[in-house]
Structure formats: structure tokens, C-alpha cells
Design a protein around this motif. Structure first.
Motif, mmCIF file in Angstrom:
data_model
loop_
_atom_site.group_PDB
_atom_site.id
_atom_site.type_symbol
_atom_site.label_atom_id
_atom_site.label_comp_id
_atom_site.label_asym_id
_atom_site.label_seq_id
_atom_site.Cartn_x
_atom_site.Cartn_y
_atom_site.Cartn_z
ATOM 1 N N THR A 27 0.838 -1.195 0.000
ATOM 2 C CA THR A 27 0.000 0.000 0.000
ATOM 3 C C THR A 27 0.873 1.244 0.000
ATOM 4 O O THR A 27 2.093 1.165 0.175
ATOM 5 C CB THR A 27 -0.921 0.039 1.233
ATOM 6 O OG1 THR A 27 -0.106 0.167 2.407
ATOM 7 C CG2 THR A 27 -1.782 -1.215 1.324
ATOM 8 N N ARG A 28 0.238 2.383 -0.194
ATOM 9 C CA ARG A 28 0.991 3.648 -0.162
ATOM 10 C C ARG A 28 1.677 3.877 1.176
ATOM 11 O O ARG A 28 2.682 4.572 1.260
ATOM 12 C CB ARG A 28 0.065 4.827 -0.453
ATOM 13 C CG ARG A 28 -0.238 4.956 -1.922
ATOM 14 C CD ARG A 28 -0.977 6.223 -2.162
ATOM 15 N NE ARG A 28 -2.341 5.876 -2.540
ATOM 16 C CZ ARG A 28 -3.299 6.730 -2.733
ATOM 17 N NH1 ARG A 28 -3.094 8.005 -2.548
ATOM 18 N NH2 ARG A 28 -4.483 6.322 -3.088
ATOM 19 N N LYS A 33 -0.302 -6.020 1.653
ATOM 20 C CA LYS A 33 -1.707 -6.393 1.757
ATOM 21 C C LYS A 33 -2.014 -7.479 0.739
ATOM 22 O O LYS A 33 -1.490 -7.469 -0.360
ATOM 23 C CB LYS A 33 -2.581 -5.163 1.502
ATOM 24 C CG LYS A 33 -4.022 -5.372 1.810
ATOM 25 C CD LYS A 33 -4.790 -4.070 1.725
ATOM 26 C CE LYS A 33 -6.243 -4.347 2.050
ATOM 27 N NZ LYS A 33 -7.048 -3.144 1.974
#
Length: 92
Positions: A27-28, A33
Motif C-alpha cells: 500500500t501507499r 496487503k
């Protein structure tokens, strides 16, 4: 090729396309994930390498040799074969 055979070729091709997906992503925020289809991806990978009766029978219905499918799958995994080219240029 008969329509039923085309259907089974599509089953094999869909399994390969699913298996080529990345099961996880970052993720950013830098957190790893699981992909929404995480279990489908892992199941497709396992099926393609399993040599199970189901896999062999599906290949038979598609008119494909199981060893050929597994060889192509290995080449795709190793990067020796480009998936986009393989799927767009392939004639069954």
C-alpha cells in the motif's frame, strides 16, 4: 476445434491469467496487503502445478497436453515467455 474444446481452453487460460496475478501488494503506507483474489491466485497456481486428475482431465478436454501447459506456465513464471504476447498471439 469444437465449441466445447474452446470452453475448456478458456478454463485453462483463465487459470493461467489468474495465477499470473501478484497475490500481495504494498500500500501507499508501505504495508503489504493481500490481493482481493489472494486465495484464487494461490489455488490457480497450485492447480497448474498439481498434475491432479482434475488438471489432466481439463487439459484433455481442451485438447492440450498437461506437460505442455505446465511447461508454458513455468516459462511464464520465469519470465522466459511474455504473457501478453502469449495470450494475444496464441491460436488454439
Amino acid at each position: 476445434m469444437i465449441p466445447e474444446q474452446n470452453l475448456w481452453v478458456a478454463v485453462v487460460a483463465t487459470a493461467i491469467q489468474e495465477a499470473l496475478k501478484n497475490p500481495t501488494h504494498i500500500t501507499r503506507k508501505g504495508v503489504e496487503k493481500k490481493h482481493v483474489d489472494y486465495h484464487h491466485i494461490l489455488n490457480a497456481r497450485q492447480w497448474l502445478t498439481s498434475n491432479s486428475d482434475d488438471f489432466r482431465h481439463t487439459c484433455h478436454l481442451a485438447g492440450l497436453e498437461p506437460e505442455y501447459v505446465q511447461r508454458k506456465w513455468a516459462m511464464l513464471q520465469q519470465g522466459d515467455l511474455d504473457a501478453k504476447t502469449y495470450f494475444t498471439d496464441r491460436t488454439y
